[in-house]
Design an enzyme around this catalytic site. Structure first.
Site, PDB file in Angstrom:
ATOM      1  N   CYS A  73      57.784  30.005 -36.345  1.00  0.00           N
ATOM      2  CA  CYS A  73      59.179  29.881 -36.765  1.00  0.00           C
ATOM      3  C   CYS A  73      60.052  29.606 -35.534  1.00  0.00           C
ATOM      4  O   CYS A  73      59.651  29.867 -34.397  1.00  0.00           O
ATOM      5  CB  CYS A  73      59.645  31.173 -37.419  1.00  0.00           C
ATOM      6  SG  CYS A  73      58.757  31.579 -38.942  1.00  0.00           S
ATOM      7  N   GLU A  89      62.567  31.219 -34.437  1.00  0.00           N
ATOM      8  CA  GLU A  89      62.847  32.427 -33.653  1.00  0.00           C
ATOM      9  C   GLU A  89      61.736  32.711 -32.647  1.00  0.00           C
ATOM     10  O   GLU A  89      62.000  33.163 -31.527  1.00  0.00           O
ATOM     11  CB  GLU A  89      63.013  33.646 -34.575  1.00  0.00           C
ATOM     12  CG  GLU A  89      64.202  33.560 -35.504  1.00  0.00           C
ATOM     13  CD  GLU A  89      63.857  32.983 -36.877  1.00  0.00           C
ATOM     14  OE1 GLU A  89      64.558  33.312 -37.841  1.00  0.00           O
ATOM     15  OE2 GLU A  89      62.884  32.188 -36.985  1.00  0.00           O
ATOM     16  N   ARG A  91      72.009  24.089 -44.413  1.00  0.00           N
ATOM     17  CA  ARG A  91      71.684  25.296 -45.179  1.00  0.00           C
ATOM     18  C   ARG A  91      72.329  26.547 -44.613  1.00  0.00           C
ATOM     19  O   ARG A  91      72.325  27.595 -45.243  1.00  0.00           O
ATOM     20  CB  ARG A  91      70.167  25.489 -45.254  1.00  0.00           C
ATOM     21  CG  ARG A  91      69.513  24.459 -46.161  1.00  0.00           C
ATOM     22  CD  ARG A  91      68.040  24.701 -46.316  1.00  0.00           C
ATOM     23  NE  ARG A  91      67.344  24.383 -45.071  1.00  0.00           N
ATOM     24  CZ  ARG A  91      66.256  25.006 -44.637  1.00  0.00           C
ATOM     25  NH1 ARG A  91      65.733  25.996 -45.326  1.00  0.00           N
ATOM     26  NH2 ARG A  91      65.678  24.626 -43.513  1.00  0.00           N
ATOM     27  N   CYS A 137      62.105  35.800 -41.174  1.00  0.00           N
ATOM     28  CA  CYS A 137      61.024  36.267 -42.045  1.00  0.00           C
ATOM     29  C   CYS A 137      60.470  37.589 -41.516  1.00  0.00           C
ATOM     30  O   CYS A 137      60.831  38.045 -40.424  1.00  0.00           O
ATOM     31  CB  CYS A 137      59.915  35.204 -42.120  1.00  0.00           C
ATOM     32  SG  CYS A 137      58.928  35.054 -40.611  1.00  0.00           S
ATOM     33  N   TYR A 156      57.238  49.912 -37.778  1.00  0.00           N
ATOM     34  CA  TYR A 156      56.215  50.225 -36.792  1.00  0.00           C
ATOM     35  C   TYR A 156      56.676  49.646 -35.469  1.00  0.00           C
ATOM     36  O   TYR A 156      56.906  48.443 -35.361  1.00  0.00           O
ATOM     37  CB  TYR A 156      54.889  49.583 -37.208  1.00  0.00           C
ATOM     38  CG  TYR A 156      53.793  49.767 -36.182  1.00  0.00           C
ATOM     39  CD1 TYR A 156      53.013  50.904 -36.187  1.00  0.00           C
ATOM     40  CD2 TYR A 156      53.556  48.797 -35.218  1.00  0.00           C
ATOM     41  CE1 TYR A 156      52.009  51.084 -35.253  1.00  0.00           C
ATOM     42  CE2 TYR A 156      52.556  48.973 -34.282  1.00  0.00           C
ATOM     43  CZ  TYR A 156      51.787  50.110 -34.297  1.00  0.00           C
ATOM     44  OH  TYR A 156      50.803  50.288 -33.367  1.00  0.00           O
ATOM     45  N   TRP A 183      55.468  49.033 -31.907  1.00  0.00           N
ATOM     46  CA  TRP A 183      54.217  48.981 -31.162  1.00  0.00           C
ATOM     47  C   TRP A 183      54.260  49.857 -29.917  1.00  0.00           C
ATOM     48  O   TRP A 183      53.338  50.632 -29.661  1.00  0.00           O
ATOM     49  CB  TRP A 183      53.900  47.527 -30.785  1.00  0.00           C
ATOM     50  CG  TRP A 183      52.584  47.369 -30.117  1.00  0.00           C
ATOM     51  CD1 TRP A 183      51.380  47.189 -30.719  1.00  0.00           C
ATOM     52  CD2 TRP A 183      52.328  47.395 -28.722  1.00  0.00           C
ATOM     53  NE1 TRP A 183      50.389  47.087 -29.793  1.00  0.00           N
ATOM     54  CE2 TRP A 183      50.938  47.215 -28.548  1.00  0.00           C
ATOM     55  CE3 TRP A 183      53.124  47.561 -27.590  1.00  0.00           C
ATOM     56  CZ2 TRP A 183      50.344  47.189 -27.302  1.00  0.00           C
ATOM     57  CZ3 TRP A 183      52.532  47.529 -26.347  1.00  0.00           C
ATOM     58  CH2 TRP A 183      51.150  47.352 -26.216  1.00  0.00           C
TER      59      TRP A 183
END
Length: 150
Positions: A56, A58, A84, A90, A127, A129
């Site tokens: 993506c 990002e 858009r 995501c 979560y 890491w």
């Protein structure tokens, strides 16, 4: 904790929109991202769509930033081609952005309801890491899970 977009955030949205308008072509590049470095520089990128997934915009902007010596990002936004507007990241991008930049602000929303939110709010009860690593492990993201260079 929602933060109203500031003048700098509008500049970031405009940078991503300009890249989406001028660099996104066909089905391979449909999203643009812009991120503000802590020193004020703006880094832009487009996605690299492929039927196998592809990164993506990002995620591409993280690599583009690193090639420019930028390792701390303050705010990020993604904008879709064909006018858009702002598109929220995501799930995969949300997790990666959180892992790389836990204090990052992400611009989300539409129209006059745009706002900057901490990436942690996009992944409630997420979560993290780094929270699950042994204190002797000082490896960064590149040494995780058999990543190249690990």
């Amino acid at each position: 904790m929602v933060m109203r977009t500031q003048d700098l955030d509008h500049e970031l949205i405009q940078a991503a929109a300009e890249v989406a308008r001028t660099r996104c072509r066909g089905d391979n590049h449909t999203m643009a991202a812009a991120a503000r470095a802590r020193d004020g520089r703006i880094v832009t990128a487009v996605n690299a769509y492929h039927f196998t997934g592809g990164p993506c915009a990002e995620l591409v902007v993280i690599g583009a930033a690193a090639t420019q010596g930028v390792y701390e990002l303050d705010t990020i936004v993604a904008v879709g081609d064909r006018d858009r507007g702002v598109v929220s990241p995501c799930g995969r991008c949300r997790q990666v952005l959180l892992d790389y930049f836990p204090a990052l602000k992400v611009i989300v929303g539409q129209g006059d309801r745009l706002r900057a939110v901490p990436v942690t709010e996009l992944l409630p009860e997420s979560y993290v890491w780094a929270d699950h690593q042994l204190e002797t492990d000082s490896a960064g993201p590149s040494a995780r899970c058999g990543a190249p260079g690990a």
